[in-house]
Write a protein that holds these residues in place. Sequence first.
Motif, PDB file in Angstrom:
ATOM      1  N   TRP A  89      41.423  38.600  30.919  1.00 56.52           N
ATOM      2  CA  TRP A  89      42.718  38.144  30.374  1.00 56.52           C
ATOM      3  C   TRP A  89      43.887  38.787  31.119  1.00 56.52           C
ATOM      4  CZ3 TRP A  89      41.235  39.351  24.573  1.00 56.52           C
ATOM      5  CH2 TRP A  89      40.181  38.520  24.197  1.00 56.52           C
ATOM      6  N   VAL A  90      43.593  39.740  32.021  1.00 60.01           N
ATOM      7  CA  VAL A  90      44.627  40.397  32.828  1.00 60.01           C
ATOM      8  C   VAL A  90      44.723  39.725  34.201  1.00 60.01           C
ATOM      9  CG1 VAL A  90      45.273  42.572  33.965  1.00 60.01           C
ATOM     10  CG2 VAL A  90      44.296  42.607  31.641  1.00 60.01           C
ATOM     11  N   ILE A  91      43.573  39.627  34.903  1.00 60.32           N
ATOM     12  CA  ILE A  91      43.668  39.171  36.305  1.00 60.32           C
ATOM     13  C   ILE A  91      43.849  37.659  36.425  1.00 60.32           C
ATOM     14  CG2 ILE A  91      42.462  41.149  37.265  1.00 60.32           C
ATOM     15  CD1 ILE A  91      39.955  39.478  37.616  1.00 60.32           C
ATOM     16  N   LEU A  92      43.373  36.876  35.454  1.00 58.55           N
ATOM     17  CA  LEU A  92      43.569  35.425  35.614  1.00 58.55           C
ATOM     18  C   LEU A  92      45.056  35.067  35.549  1.00 58.55           C
ATOM     19  CD1 LEU A  92      42.318  32.666  36.107  1.00 58.55           C
ATOM     20  CD2 LEU A  92      41.998  32.433  33.629  1.00 58.55           C
ATOM     21  N   PRO A  93      45.787  35.532  34.503  1.00 62.37           N
ATOM     22  CA  PRO A  93      47.233  35.261  34.520  1.00 62.37           C
ATOM     23  C   PRO A  93      47.952  35.873  35.731  1.00 62.37           C
ATOM     24  CG  PRO A  93      46.529  35.917  32.315  1.00 62.37           C
ATOM     25  CD  PRO A  93      45.367  36.179  33.232  1.00 62.37           C
ATOM     26  N   GLU A  94      47.516  37.064  36.142  1.00 65.72           N
ATOM     27  CA  GLU A  94      48.163  37.719  37.298  1.00 65.72           C
ATOM     28  C   GLU A  94      48.018  36.873  38.558  1.00 65.72           C
ATOM     29  OE1 GLU A  94      47.889  42.545  36.288  1.00 65.72           O
ATOM     30  OE2 GLU A  94      46.459  41.622  37.700  1.00 65.72           O
ATOM     31  N   VAL A  95      46.812  36.349  38.789  1.00 66.38           N
ATOM     32  CA  VAL A  95      46.576  35.535  39.994  1.00 66.38           C
ATOM     33  C   VAL A  95      47.429  34.265  39.938  1.00 66.38           C
ATOM     34  CG1 VAL A  95      44.861  34.057  41.146  1.00 66.38           C
ATOM     35  CG2 VAL A  95      44.282  36.429  40.560  1.00 66.38           C
ATOM     36  N   ILE A  96      47.477  33.623  38.780  1.00 69.83           N
ATOM     37  CA  ILE A  96      48.269  32.385  38.655  1.00 69.83           C
ATOM     38  C   ILE A  96      49.748  32.694  38.890  1.00 69.83           C
ATOM     39  CG2 ILE A  96      48.937  30.474  37.132  1.00 69.83           C
ATOM     40  CD1 ILE A  96      46.194  30.874  35.716  1.00 69.83           C
ATOM     41  N   ALA A  97      50.207  33.852  38.389  1.00 69.73           N
ATOM     42  CA  ALA A  97      51.607  34.245  38.604  1.00 69.73           C
ATOM     43  C   ALA A  97      51.883  34.430  40.096  1.00 69.73           C
ATOM     44  CB  ALA A  97      51.916  35.536  37.844  1.00 69.73           C
ATOM     45  N   GLU A  98      50.935  35.057  40.806  1.00 71.03           N
ATOM     46  CA  GLU A  98      51.116  35.267  42.254  1.00 71.03           C
ATOM     47  C   GLU A  98      51.112  33.933  42.999  1.00 71.03           C
ATOM     48  OE1 GLU A  98      52.367  38.445  41.745  1.00 71.03           O
ATOM     49  OE2 GLU A  98      51.913  38.331  43.893  1.00 71.03           O
ATOM     50  N   ILE A  99      50.324  32.996  42.527  1.00 71.26           N
ATOM     51  CA  ILE A  99      50.316  31.651  43.138  1.00 71.26           C
ATOM     52  C   ILE A  99      51.659  30.973  42.863  1.00 71.26           C
ATOM     53  CG2 ILE A  99      49.303  29.330  42.998  1.00 71.26           C
ATOM     54  CD1 ILE A  99      46.547  30.737  42.486  1.00 71.26           C
ATOM     55  N   ALA A 100      52.131  31.098  41.628  1.00 73.00           N
ATOM     56  CA  ALA A 100      53.419  30.471  41.241  1.00 73.00           C
ATOM     57  C   ALA A 100      54.575  31.052  42.058  1.00 73.00           C
ATOM     58  CB  ALA A 100      53.676  30.680  39.751  1.00 73.00           C
ATOM     59  N   LYS A 101      54.462  32.357  42.399  1.00 73.97           N
ATOM     60  CA  LYS A 101      55.530  33.017  43.174  1.00 73.97           C
ATOM     61  C   LYS A 101      55.391  32.744  44.672  1.00 73.97           C
ATOM     62  CE  LYS A 101      55.697  36.844  39.832  1.00 73.97           C
ATOM     63  NZ  LYS A 101      55.180  38.235  39.632  1.00 73.97           N
ATOM     64  N   GLY A 102      54.281  32.108  45.038  1.00 69.81           N
ATOM     65  CA  GLY A 102      54.060  31.817  46.466  1.00 69.81           C
ATOM     66  C   GLY A 102      53.455  32.975  47.231  1.00 69.81           C
TER      67      GLY A 102
END
Length: 200
Positions: free
Chosen positions: A182-195
């Motif tokens: 529940w920590v790394i999945l949102p983190e990875v998506i956030a990094e993708i969203a930020k480019g």
Amino acid sequence: MLKIAVLVSGGGTNLEAVLKAVESGDIPDTEVVGVISNNEGVYALERAKNHGVSGFCISPKSFESRDDFHKALLGKLDELAPDLIVLAGCLLKIPEEMVKKYSRRIINIHPALIPAFSGKGFYGLKVHEAALERGVKITGATVHFVDEILDNGEIIAQKAVEVKEGDTPEVLQKRVMEEAEWVILPEVIAEIAKGNIKIG
Ligand code: GRF
């Protein structure tokens, strides 16, 4: 705006973590355009509804052939037109056609430190049963790109979790979910969203 479609099969706790992170802004400029379950009546679809996100059940049981099921799944994805597909507790074998069409645009969360306890037969509680059986002191979770081989795509992020004396598979699963998935999945998506992580 990053548009994501989330594929689920069960309880949807990883979906919940993503939905909450999108609502809080931890995952910026992102919209969950739809949640698709391959199983009927799963709580993940309730979670989608509770968050005002469209949920769909596209189950192989409703189709004459696997091919028809795949066509329906791909058709729904065409409709949703996501930039990124997130497999969150999804126990579906992703059709090769989908892997090709969404090359480097499908990510998966696996409840172990790949390559440990991954591949055929390693899913859900079975992963933690195998980790306890082997006696590992550290386990964790992995987010990786999905390619045509199960749990094999490029690793994007991992987070380690301690195995404690007397852990049962259920207790270990909960710790891995809470402290890693529940920590790394949102983190990875956030990094993708930020480019910061390139997809496609
Ligand atoms: C979790 O162990 C997850 O890592 C695995 O499926 C299980 C259920 O996930 N992929 P969820 O609660 O449905 O997100």
